[in-house]
Design a protein around this motif. Structure first.
Motif, PDB file in Angstrom:
ATOM      1  N   ILE A   2    -118.991  87.945   3.188  1.00  0.00           N
ATOM      2  CA  ILE A   2    -119.942  89.211   3.046  1.00  0.00           C
ATOM      3  C   ILE A   2    -120.395  89.767   4.453  1.00  0.00           C
ATOM      4  O   ILE A   2    -120.671  89.099   5.311  1.00  0.00           O
ATOM      5  N   SER A   3    -120.243  91.181   4.426  1.00  0.00           N
ATOM      6  CA  SER A   3    -120.426  91.522   5.805  1.00  0.00           C
ATOM      7  C   SER A   3    -121.463  92.812   5.437  1.00  0.00           C
ATOM      8  O   SER A   3    -121.085  93.674   4.542  1.00  0.00           O
ATOM      9  N   ASP A   4    -122.425  93.172   6.758  1.00  0.00           N
ATOM     10  CA  ASP A   4    -123.262  94.174   6.531  1.00  0.00           C
ATOM     11  C   ASP A   4    -122.734  95.078   7.753  1.00  0.00           C
ATOM     12  O   ASP A   4    -123.292  96.248   8.048  1.00  0.00           O
ATOM     13  N   SER A   5    -121.488  94.967   8.195  1.00  0.00           N
ATOM     14  CA  SER A   5    -120.839  96.185   9.008  1.00  0.00           C
ATOM     15  C   SER A   5    -119.491  96.155   8.768  1.00  0.00           C
ATOM     16  O   SER A   5    -118.864  95.694   7.505  1.00  0.00           O
ATOM     17  N   GLY A   6    -118.802  97.008   9.417  1.00  0.00           N
ATOM     18  CA  GLY A   6    -117.235  97.494   8.816  1.00  0.00           C
ATOM     19  C   GLY A   6    -116.333  96.316   8.714  1.00  0.00           C
ATOM     20  O   GLY A   6    -116.672  95.400   9.400  1.00  0.00           O
ATOM     21  N   ILE A   7    -115.366  96.648   7.829  1.00  0.00           N
ATOM     22  CA  ILE A   7    -114.495  95.692   7.744  1.00  0.00           C
ATOM     23  C   ILE A   7    -113.142  95.891   8.499  1.00  0.00           C
ATOM     24  O   ILE A   7    -112.658  97.153   8.625  1.00  0.00           O
ATOM     25  N   ASP A   8    -112.537  95.044   9.380  1.00  0.00           N
ATOM     26  CA  ASP A   8    -111.560  95.367  10.059  1.00  0.00           C
ATOM     27  C   ASP A   8    -110.218  94.825   9.434  1.00  0.00           C
ATOM     28  O   ASP A   8    -109.812  93.704   9.783  1.00  0.00           O
ATOM     29  N   GLU A  41    -125.777 101.679  -2.493  1.00  0.00           N
ATOM     30  CA  GLU A  41    -126.487 100.546  -2.006  1.00  0.00           C
ATOM     31  C   GLU A  41    -125.885  99.540  -2.803  1.00  0.00           C
ATOM     32  O   GLU A  41    -125.857  99.268  -4.016  1.00  0.00           O
ATOM     33  N   VAL A  42    -125.486  98.430  -1.891  1.00  0.00           N
ATOM     34  CA  VAL A  42    -124.713  97.220  -2.399  1.00  0.00           C
ATOM     35  C   VAL A  42    -125.843  96.064  -2.131  1.00  0.00           C
ATOM     36  O   VAL A  42    -126.005  95.848  -0.928  1.00  0.00           O
ATOM     37  N   GLU A  43    -126.228  95.468  -3.075  1.00  0.00           N
ATOM     38  CA  GLU A  43    -126.809  94.014  -2.774  1.00  0.00           C
ATOM     39  C   GLU A  43    -125.949  93.016  -3.190  1.00  0.00           C
ATOM     40  O   GLU A  43    -125.195  92.920  -4.294  1.00  0.00           O
ATOM     41  N   VAL A  44    -126.406  91.911  -2.450  1.00  0.00           N
ATOM     42  CA  VAL A  44    -125.371  90.506  -2.983  1.00  0.00           C
ATOM     43  C   VAL A  44    -126.431  89.401  -2.928  1.00  0.00           C
ATOM     44  O   VAL A  44    -127.305  89.295  -1.905  1.00  0.00           O
ATOM     45  N   TYR A  45    -126.355  88.306  -3.667  1.00  0.00           N
ATOM     46  CA  TYR A  45    -126.763  87.107  -3.378  1.00  0.00           C
ATOM     47  C   TYR A  45    -125.964  86.350  -2.762  1.00  0.00           C
ATOM     48  O   TYR A  45    -124.805  85.594  -3.095  1.00  0.00           O
ATOM     49  N   ASP A  46    -126.031  86.607  -1.249  1.00  0.00           N
ATOM     50  CA  ASP A  46    -125.380  85.999  -0.209  1.00  0.00           C
ATOM     51  C   ASP A  46    -124.752  84.539  -0.500  1.00  0.00           C
ATOM     52  O   ASP A  46    -123.388  84.151  -0.598  1.00  0.00           O
ATOM     53  N   GLU A  47    -125.684  83.543  -0.830  1.00  0.00           N
ATOM     54  CA  GLU A  47    -125.077  82.177  -0.789  1.00  0.00           C
ATOM     55  C   GLU A  47    -124.073  82.109  -1.794  1.00  0.00           C
ATOM     56  O   GLU A  47    -123.180  81.195  -2.084  1.00  0.00           O
ATOM     57  N   ALA A  48    -124.550  82.651  -3.031  1.00  0.00           N
ATOM     58  CA  ALA A  48    -123.859  82.416  -4.252  1.00  0.00           C
ATOM     59  C   ALA A  48    -122.490  83.021  -4.397  1.00  0.00           C
ATOM     60  O   ALA A  48    -121.374  82.598  -4.684  1.00  0.00           O
ATOM     61  N   ALA A  49    -122.502  84.079  -3.571  1.00  0.00           N
ATOM     62  CA  ALA A  49    -121.443  85.040  -3.321  1.00  0.00           C
ATOM     63  C   ALA A  49    -120.244  84.422  -2.522  1.00  0.00           C
ATOM     64  O   ALA A  49    -119.236  84.270  -2.975  1.00  0.00           O
ATOM     65  N   VAL A  50    -120.940  83.875  -1.329  1.00  0.00           N
ATOM     66  CA  VAL A  50    -119.654  83.020  -0.558  1.00  0.00           C
ATOM     67  C   VAL A  50    -119.145  81.967  -1.157  1.00  0.00           C
ATOM     68  O   VAL A  50    -117.972  81.653  -1.123  1.00  0.00           O
ATOM     69  N   ARG A  77    -126.167  99.950   2.673  1.00  0.00           N
ATOM     70  CA  ARG A  77    -125.774 101.310   2.305  1.00  0.00           C
ATOM     71  C   ARG A  77    -124.502 101.596   2.933  1.00  0.00           C
ATOM     72  O   ARG A  77    -124.101 101.636   4.225  1.00  0.00           O
ATOM     73  N   LEU A  78    -123.679 102.356   1.960  1.00  0.00           N
ATOM     74  CA  LEU A  78    -122.540 102.803   2.253  1.00  0.00           C
ATOM     75  C   LEU A  78    -122.340 104.242   1.816  1.00  0.00           C
ATOM     76  O   LEU A  78    -122.606 104.409   0.803  1.00  0.00           O
TER      77      LEU A  78
END
Length: 132
Positions: A2-8, A41-50, A77-78
Motif C-alpha cells: 500500500i502506498s500513499d505516493s506514486g507507483i513506479d 479518496e481511497v481509504e485502506v485498513y493497512d495492516e489487514a490489506a497488506v 486523494r487521487l
C-alpha cells in the motif's frame, strides 16, 4: 503493498524481468474521469490489506505457477487519470501470467479492505466495490 505516493511501473516491471520469465503481464488501474468527479479518496485498513495481499500473491503463485507477483495499491486523494493500482505477474509462459494477473486484481477487489469515495462539487459518495 500500500502506498500513499506514486507507483513506479517501470521499477515494478524491471523487478519482474528475470531469465526464467518469458512473459510479464501488467494490469494498471486508473482513476476514471466520470462526469462531475473531481477526485477520489481511497481509504485502506493497512495492516489487514497488506496481509490479504500477501495471501493473494501466494495463492496466485501456487495456483498458476508464476515466478513472481507484485502489487501496489494507492491510498489517499487521487485525481482522475492517476494510477490507483498496478499488478505485475511474471511466468515462463504468457497464459499463466495473464491468468494470475486477472486472479490477483479480481481477488484484491473482492477481499482487500479498501474503500473509495468519489469527491464531487456536491460532496462525496462512496463507490460500491465488489466486497467493501
Amino acid at each position: 503493498m500500500i502506498s500513499d505516493s506514486g507507483i513506479d511501473l517501470g521499477e515494478m516491471l524491471h523487478r519482474s524481468i528475470k531469465p526464467d520469465a518469458g512473459a510479464v503481464v501488467a494490469f494498471v488501474g486508473v482513476v476514471r474521469a466520470d462526469p462531475g468527479v473531481r477526485a477520489m479518496e481511497v481509504e485502506v485498513y493497512d495492516e489487514a490489506a497488506v496481509e490479504e495481499l500477501r495471501r493473494i500473491k501466494d495463492e496466485a503463485i501456487a495456483r498458476f505457477g508464476v515466478s513472481s507477483v507484485d502489487v501496489v495499491h494507492r491510498k489517499g486523494r487521487l485525481s482522475p487519470g492517476e494510477v490507483i493500482v498496478v499488478v505485475v505477474c511474471a511466468s515462463a509462459h504468457r497464459k499463466e501470467a495473464f491468468r494470475a494477473c486477472e486472479y490477483v486484481i479480481d481477488e484484491l477487489k473482492r477481499r482487500v479492505p479498501i474503500w473509495k469515495k468519489e469527491l464531487t462539487e456536491e460532496g462525496g459518495r462512496w463507490v460500491k466495490g465488489d466486497a467493501f
